[in-house]
Design an enzyme around this catalytic site. Structure first.
Site, PDB file in Angstrom:
ATOM      1  CE1 TYR A 256      40.187  26.325  31.825  1.00  0.00           C
ATOM      2  CE2 TYR A 256      41.002  28.487  31.251  1.00  0.00           C
ATOM      3  CZ  TYR A 256      41.144  27.164  31.659  1.00  0.00           C
ATOM      4  OH  TYR A 256      42.330  26.527  31.848  1.00  0.00           O
TER       5      TYR A 256
ATOM      6  NE  ARG B 247      40.305  24.773  23.943  1.00  0.00           N
ATOM      7  CZ  ARG B 247      41.633  25.254  24.099  1.00  0.00           C
ATOM      8  NH1 ARG B 247      42.491  24.579  23.678  1.00  0.00           N
ATOM      9  NH2 ARG B 247      41.607  26.523  24.395  1.00  0.00           N
TER      10      ARG B 247
ATOM     11  NE  ARG C  53      28.922  21.222  48.053  1.00  0.00           N
ATOM     12  CZ  ARG C  53      29.200  20.078  48.109  1.00  0.00           C
ATOM     13  NH1 ARG C  53      28.241  19.205  48.872  1.00  0.00           N
ATOM     14  NH2 ARG C  53      30.309  19.497  47.583  1.00  0.00           N
TER      15      ARG C  53
ATOM     16  CG  HIS D 232      27.380  16.155  44.099  1.00  0.00           C
ATOM     17  ND1 HIS D 232      27.142  16.641  45.461  1.00  0.00           N
ATOM     18  CD2 HIS D 232      28.606  15.718  44.146  1.00  0.00           C
ATOM     19  CE1 HIS D 232      28.247  16.544  45.986  1.00  0.00           C
ATOM     20  NE2 HIS D 232      29.217  16.077  45.238  1.00  0.00           N
TER      21      HIS D 232
ATOM     22  CE  LYS E 256      41.587  26.780  27.950  1.00  0.00           C
ATOM     23  NZ  LYS E 256      42.700  26.426  28.599  1.00  0.00           N
TER      24      LYS E 256
ATOM     25  CD  GLU F 138      47.544  18.881  29.016  1.00  0.00           C
ATOM     26  OE1 GLU F 138      47.575  19.554  28.211  1.00  0.00           O
ATOM     27  OE2 GLU F 138      46.848  18.535  29.819  1.00  0.00           O
TER      28      GLU F 138
ATOM     29  CG  LEU G 194      43.256  22.058  26.531  1.00  0.00           C
ATOM     30  CD1 LEU G 194      41.842  21.503  27.095  1.00  0.00           C
ATOM     31  CD2 LEU G 194      43.442  23.337  26.712  1.00  0.00           C
TER      32      LEU G 194
HETATM   33  N1  PLP Z   1      47.111  22.413  28.184  1.00  0.00           N
HETATM   34  C1  PLP Z   1      46.528  22.797  29.300  1.00  0.00           C
HETATM   35  C2  PLP Z   1      46.369  22.146  30.679  1.00  0.00           C
HETATM   36  C3  PLP Z   1      46.142  24.044  29.229  1.00  0.00           C
HETATM   37  O1  PLP Z   1      45.587  24.802  30.396  1.00  0.00           O
HETATM   38  C4  PLP Z   1      46.597  25.095  28.143  1.00  0.00           C
HETATM   39  C5  PLP Z   1      45.969  26.571  28.137  1.00  0.00           C
HETATM   40  O2  PLP Z   1      45.649  26.965  29.098  1.00  0.00           O
HETATM   41  C6  PLP Z   1      47.012  24.749  27.043  1.00  0.00           C
HETATM   42  C7  PLP Z   1      47.326  23.092  27.274  1.00  0.00           C
HETATM   43  C8  PLP Z   1      47.186  24.992  25.674  1.00  0.00           C
HETATM   44  O3  PLP Z   1      46.153  25.471  25.391  1.00  0.00           O
HETATM   45  P1  PLP Z   1      45.913  26.563  24.172  1.00  0.00           P
HETATM   46  O4  PLP Z   1      47.119  26.545  23.079  1.00  0.00           O
HETATM   47  O5  PLP Z   1      44.749  26.502  23.589  1.00  0.00           O
HETATM   48  O6  PLP Z   1      46.050  27.961  24.847  1.00  0.00           O
END
Ligand code: PLP
Length: 285
Positions: free
Chosen positions: A32, A51, A100, A102, A149, A182, A206
């Site tokens: 997403y 991304r 279902r 995997h 993501k 993060e 991310l």
């Molecule tokens: N880290 C995580 C785990 C996130 O879910 C997000 C945004 O949803 C970010 C960092 C920040 O990413 P962005 O700056 O692309 O929104």
């Protein structure tokens, strides 16, 4: 009422329905994005789509959409939903199977879903007006593919909830070596002696689009030094400023961590300069 997109059709969000056998529902098997848009102008559209394409390739979901296809979808949602302060949510799952199982099914079409939701007005570079954050900390217990993501966000949700139930707006995460990764839905930065530092990109975090824009506008400006390097728990605890960044928050100052003030407990001057540069430059991305 919000107008959504599902598999080729625009329709009221409440009417959008997917199969319970959709692998996004059963396995969190999807990718997403959330693209912010203000008065019809998106921030970071191209890097968000890049991304997403990287994420789809990483998990082997084949969706033959060009950047122009995504732009058409986003612009239509902006038009349908009033062009205010919007987060445009884009979601591609591997699709709906007949059972279902995997293993990846063959010959199923990915499910493409998108909708727009209202987000707060963008922060302005003003210490008196900015929303500052008090956060928790936690050992990062998510998987080792945090650079993807994925819609499988339960690990992030549990970390967010851990802070939220204590009245906090985020949870800063540290790996087994007590290094900052993060936050549950944001990237994280520290400032010490005027130098801005953020953990380097790897599988533990991310590659945030906001993170990228922040680093880029600071480097282009050149007055505030920036580093991508390992940041330890001790450095976070003794930082002058801590920030969390995301598409909807932009750069958000953290003023308290686990009940302890960050620096002097006030929003910092480096945040002020960085947010001003971000505000001035963000529509160039
Ligand atoms: N880290 C995580 C785990 C996130 O879910 C997000 C945004 O949803 C970010 C960092 C920040 O990413 P962005 O700056 O692309 O929104």
């Amino acid at each position: 009422m919000s107008i959504a997109y599902l598999d080729g059709a625009y329709l009221p969000l409440e009417e959008a329905k997917i199969s319970p056998l959709d692998r996004g529902f059963l396995f969190g098997d999807g990718i997403y994005e959330v693209v912010p848009s203000y008065a019809g102008n998106m921030v970071g559209f191209a890097p968000h789509i890049a991304r997403m394409k990287n994420g789809l390739a990483a998990v082997g979901i084949n969706l033959d959409w060009s950047e122009a296809d995504w732009a058409d979808l986003c612009n239509r949602l902006i038009k349908e939903n009033g062009a205010g302060n919007l987060g445009i949510y884009l979601h591609v799952s591997r699709g709906a199977d007949t059972k279902r199982f995997h293993g990846f099914p063959e010959n199923i079409a990915p499910t493409v879903f998108a909708f727009a939701f209202e987000i707060a007005p963008p922060p302005v570079a003003d210490k008196a007006l900015v929303h500052s954050y008090k956060v928790s900390t936690d050992r990062d217990l998510r998987w080792e593919r945090c650079h993807i993501k994925s819609t499988a966000l339960l690990g992030n949700v549990l970390h967010f909830q851990q802070g939220y139930k204590q009245g906090h707006g985020e949870t800063l995460l540290f790996n087994a070596n007590n290094e900052l990764t993060e936050a549950s839905a944001c990237n994280a930065f520290i400032v010490k002696d005027g130098i801005v530092s953020t953990p380097p990109l790897d599988n533990q975090l991310l590659p945030g689009i906001t993170r990228h824009i922040v680093l880029d506008v600071l480097r282009q400006d050149g007055t505030i030094p920036v580093e991508e390097r390992t940041v330890t728990m001790d450095e976070v605890a003794s930082a002058d400023e801590v920030w969390i960044t995301s598409s909807s928050k932009e750069i958000a100052p953290v003023i308290e961590i686990d009940g302890v003030a960050v620096g002097n407990g006030e929003v910092g001057d480096v945040w002020l300069a960085a947010q001003a540069l971000y505000t001035a430059g963000k529509f160039n991305y």
